[in-house]
Motif scaffolding. Structure first.
Motif, mmCIF file in Angstrom:
data_model
loop_
_atom_site.group_PDB
_atom_site.id
_atom_site.type_symbol
_atom_site.label_atom_id
_atom_site.label_comp_id
_atom_site.label_asym_id
_atom_site.label_seq_id
_atom_site.Cartn_x
_atom_site.Cartn_y
_atom_site.Cartn_z
ATOM 1 N N ASN A 122 0.803 -1.216 0.000
ATOM 2 C CA ASN A 122 0.000 0.000 0.000
ATOM 3 C C ASN A 122 0.842 1.276 0.000
ATOM 4 O OD1 ASN A 122 -2.648 0.470 -0.370
ATOM 5 N ND2 ASN A 122 -3.263 -0.434 1.602
ATOM 6 N N SER A 124 2.370 4.200 -2.285
ATOM 7 C CA SER A 124 2.302 4.728 -3.636
ATOM 8 C C SER A 124 3.304 5.863 -3.812
ATOM 9 C CB SER A 124 0.883 5.187 -3.970
ATOM 10 O OG SER A 124 0.500 6.171 -3.048
ATOM 11 N N ASP A 126 4.705 8.941 -6.358
ATOM 12 C CA ASP A 126 4.420 9.805 -7.484
ATOM 13 C C ASP A 126 5.688 9.917 -8.334
ATOM 14 O OD1 ASP A 126 3.773 11.773 -9.249
ATOM 15 O OD2 ASP A 126 2.733 13.014 -7.753
ATOM 16 N N MET A 171 13.985 21.966 -3.535
ATOM 17 C CA MET A 171 13.273 21.486 -2.347
ATOM 18 C C MET A 171 13.262 22.551 -1.252
ATOM 19 S SD MET A 171 12.099 18.798 -3.270
ATOM 20 C CE MET A 171 11.275 18.404 -1.750
ATOM 21 N N LYS B 14 12.686 15.380 2.649
ATOM 22 C CA LYS B 14 11.805 16.351 1.989
ATOM 23 C C LYS B 14 11.214 15.773 0.704
ATOM 24 C CE LYS B 14 14.105 20.513 3.673
ATOM 25 N NZ LYS B 14 15.318 21.300 3.346
ATOM 26 N N ILE B 15 12.066 15.125 -0.071
ATOM 27 C CA ILE B 15 11.588 14.566 -1.342
ATOM 28 C C ILE B 15 10.501 13.529 -1.092
ATOM 29 C CG2 ILE B 15 12.220 13.221 -3.393
ATOM 30 C CD1 ILE B 15 15.000 14.430 -3.235
ATOM 31 N N SER B 16 10.746 12.633 -0.141
ATOM 32 C CA SER B 16 9.791 11.537 0.042
ATOM 33 C C SER B 16 8.469 12.054 0.605
ATOM 34 C CB SER B 16 10.382 10.428 0.911
ATOM 35 O OG SER B 16 10.535 10.878 2.228
ATOM 36 N N GLN B 18 7.011 14.629 -0.304
ATOM 37 C CA GLN B 18 6.214 15.123 -1.427
ATOM 38 C C GLN B 18 5.790 14.027 -2.410
ATOM 39 O OE1 GLN B 18 7.308 18.567 -3.486
ATOM 40 N NE2 GLN B 18 8.122 19.657 -1.709
ATOM 41 N N THR B 19 6.504 12.895 -2.405
ATOM 42 C CA THR B 19 6.241 11.916 -3.467
ATOM 43 C C THR B 19 5.713 10.573 -2.981
ATOM 44 O OG1 THR B 19 8.557 11.296 -3.356
ATOM 45 C CG2 THR B 19 7.940 12.854 -5.076
ATOM 46 N N VAL B 20 5.949 10.227 -1.727
ATOM 47 C CA VAL B 20 5.573 8.890 -1.267
ATOM 48 C C VAL B 20 4.427 8.983 -0.265
ATOM 49 C CG1 VAL B 20 6.421 6.737 -0.290
ATOM 50 C CG2 VAL B 20 7.996 8.259 -1.474
ATOM 51 N N THR B 21 3.396 8.164 -0.482
ATOM 52 C CA THR B 21 2.342 8.089 0.534
ATOM 53 C C THR B 21 2.186 6.645 0.990
ATOM 54 O OG1 THR B 21 0.838 8.046 -1.341
ATOM 55 C CG2 THR B 21 0.891 10.067 -0.043
ATOM 56 N N PHE B 22 2.121 6.470 2.285
ATOM 57 C CA PHE B 22 1.985 5.123 2.837
ATOM 58 C C PHE B 22 0.538 4.880 3.209
ATOM 59 C CE2 PHE B 22 6.339 6.357 3.499
ATOM 60 C CZ PHE B 22 7.034 5.208 3.195
ATOM 61 N N GLY B 23 -0.053 3.852 2.608
ATOM 62 C CA GLY B 23 -1.421 3.493 2.964
ATOM 63 C C GLY B 23 -1.399 2.607 4.195
#
Lengths: 180, 418
Positions: A122, A124, A126, A171, B14-16, B18-23
């Motif tokens: 789970n 995801s 980007d 950033m 910082k990068i993660s 903005q780009t990674v989401t943990f369900g």
């Protein structure tokens, strides 16, 4: 031009190599298999390019003999494009190595491998945004099933060296960080 | 401008963001299996089952089905008698002895051999050992090993045995080179590289070279003395752990903890397994077969020229007195420098001639295992170790052989079987 495959142990680098070259290589699911590196040829845009499977390493500060070999190989091949294979379910760990390679001035393309495992967990990512931030091509792949390989191969040519300062600045690091 | 370690992690953070989401984390079947095989309560029974399955397949597929079912019959009932009848010269002729059958003395008469273990010709034993026995053992071993590798079981085994191996200065990871060495010591020696310190690598290489029999050797042993296998493995395991413990105490240096990556289980890729099996098997055929043939030839020539008798006379007292094995054992020990499988096969020949007691067979098989690594492993050790370590390995090897060989003899005397 040469292409170096780099990444942590157990991210499926050897399967990558297998798929890209069609050569016979060992891929084993435990650390330290690829101590003797593999070389092969792959076709990019009608041209044969040498592909080297560099032993798995966690960073460019070697901790054991196998990692030393990896760092040496990177330094010996200054004119290469590096395909950095990341475990998509552990992006942060992989980005560390990717950033180190970018800092050294190599053109890098990032493969977010084990995309299926990340989906299982789970998580995801980007990929488009990640690509915009880093300024290097980012391609999701699943090596075991072969997904994403066509795109990966077609995008190798887009890899260019990126100044790390630009990434830091985008950033909001550097000067602006000092202000805040 | 390179970043510092902290700056780099800060940037990644910082990068993660903005780009990674943990369900929400889902506990999958894969996770459940992974846990069951690592926790000691369930993991140890699973490990025992896996190893037992491995061994059963090895014995049934290689030993019973191929070797006993087809190859022994083919070689002993057809190939050997046919060669004995058509090859020019006949019993007693030097060329015939080298190529087909040296025969042996029974009640003062030179008699022909009944089996390809006894005959010891280049065309008989020289072909029977690699193609009749060892090839099938190697295929069976590497097939099972490749599956275990690709599924991802080995790192779990490493986690399980970690505690035990720490007692001898090694890390759980050491199970990987050890297991690999059971197929062939050469890749086993290469696989010690991920161990961090020189001390750990030295310990591992020395223990591998001395106490781990290779697949070829195990295949032959299993065929010749299946009833002794338990004792042989037990003796080797005690030696491995015991001498590991001692070496760990006397060798200077550190044995730090290694943080090992345990990858998720995955379905094996059949193409991968097939290609691995093919590479490893063909490597065996390319390397082993010439050495087996060469070994047959050298040993045959040494018998013909009387060199073997001379060596037997010189080393006989040492072999008999210290290790408790007959002077004839000198021949397999010489062949063992080149190929251990061939050497064990020769012990089989001696056994069939009735020269050895069961205990002597046991002792000589164990001795063959530990007295010297085969030539190929020897060369690999030279490559992986520096001169000091290499000499250290050889010195420990000699010491271990004499101490352990003598000890086995002593135990035999005390039990009244030697």
């Amino acid at each position: 031009m040469k292409i170096l495959l780099m990444g942590h142990p157990n991210v499926g680098k050897s399967v990558f190599f297998n798929r890209l070259t069609g050569a016979k290589v060992f891929e084993s699911n435990y650390p330290g298999t690829t101590v003797d590196f593999m070389k092969g040829w792959m076709r990019i845009g009608g041209e044969d390019v040498e592909l080297i499977d560099v032993p798995g390493t966690f960073s460019l500060e070697p901790k054991d003999k196998a990692e030393e070999v990896s760092v040496e190989m990177l330094e010996e091949n200054q004119d290469s494009v590096v395909v950095c294979v990341l475990d998509a379910s552990k992006v942060e760990r992989g980005l560390y190595l990717a950033l180190e390679i970018i800092e050294k001035g190599y053109p890098v393309i990032i493969a977010l491998n084990m995309w299926d495992v990340a989906e299982d967990k789970n998580i995801s990512i980007d990929a488009v945004k990640l690509e915009r931030i880093l300024g290097v091509p980012v391609v999701p792949t699943t090596a075991v099933s072969g997904e994403g390989f066509k795109e990966l191969v077609s995008r190798v040519k887009d890899a260019t060296p990126v100044k790390i300062e630009l990434i830091v600045r985008s950033m909001g690091g550097g000067e602006s960080a000092a202000v805040s | 401008m390179p970043l510092s370690v902290d700056e780099r992690w800060d940037l990644i953070d910082k990068i993660s963001k903005q780009t990674v989401t943990f369900g929400a984390y889902k506990h999958t079947l894969k996770d459940a299996i992974a846990e069951l095989t690592v926790k000691p309560l369930t993991g140890i029974p699973v490990a025992i089952a896996v190893i037992y399955g491995f061994w059963s397949f090895f014995c049934d597929f290689a030993g019973t089905l191929f070797t006993d079912g087809f190859m022994v019959r083919l070689f002993d009932e057809h190939w050997l008698p046919w060669l004995q009848s058509v090859f020019p010269g006949g019993l007693g002729n030097p060329l015939y002895a080298l190529m087909v059958d040296a025969g042996h003395i029974e009640n003062g008469v030179l008699v022909a051999s009944d089996t390809c273990f006894e005959s010891f010709g280049v065309l008989t034993s020289g072909l029977f050992v690699p193609f009749g026995v060892v090839l099938w053992a190697v295929v069976a071993f590497y097939l099972m090993f490749a599956i275990l590798e690709d599924v991802g079981y080995l790192p779990r085994l490493a986690v399980l045995v970690d505690t035990v191996l720490h007692k001898i200065g090694l890390h759980g990871y050491a199970i990987v080179p050890t297991f690999l060495s059971l197929g062939c010591n050469v890749p086993g020696v290469t696989a010690v590289r991920p161990l961090e310190t020189r001390k750990q690598r030295f310990l591992m290489i020395t223990l591998l070279a001395v106490f781990i029999p290779c697949g070829a050797q195990i295949g032959i042993m299993q065929d010749l003395v299946p009833e002794l296998m338990g004792w042989i493995f037990l003796t080797l395991a005690i030696g491995y752990l015991g001498f590991g413990f001692i070496l760990n105490k006397i060798v200077p240096g550190k044995s730090p903890e290694i943080i090992m990556d345990v990858p998720p289980y995955q379905m094996p890729m059949w193409r991968n397994i097939a290609s691995k099996l093919w590479i490893r098997t063909s490597r065996f055929l390319l390397v082993a077969v010439p050495f087996v043939l060469l070994g047959c030839l050298i040993v045959g020539l040494m018998y013909l020229t009387g060199a073997m008798d001379w060596l037997a006379a010189v080393f006989g007292p040492l072999l008999m007195g210290w290790f408790g094995v007959p002077e004839e054992t000198v021949a397999p020990l010489i062949a063992g420098f080149l190929r251990k499988d061939l050497a064990v096969g020769m012990i089989g020949g001696l056994m069939e001639q009735g020269i050895m007691t069961t205990f002597q067979v046991f002792t000589s098989v164990v001795l063959l295992c530990i007295y010297f690594p085969c030539l190929a492993t020897f060369v690999m050790m030279l490559k992986e170790e520096n001169w000091k370590e290499f000499l250290g390995s050889i010195a420990s090897l000699v010491a271990m052989v004499f101490v352990y060989g003598g000890l086995i003899h002593l135990v035999g005397i005390m039990l009244g079987v030697a």
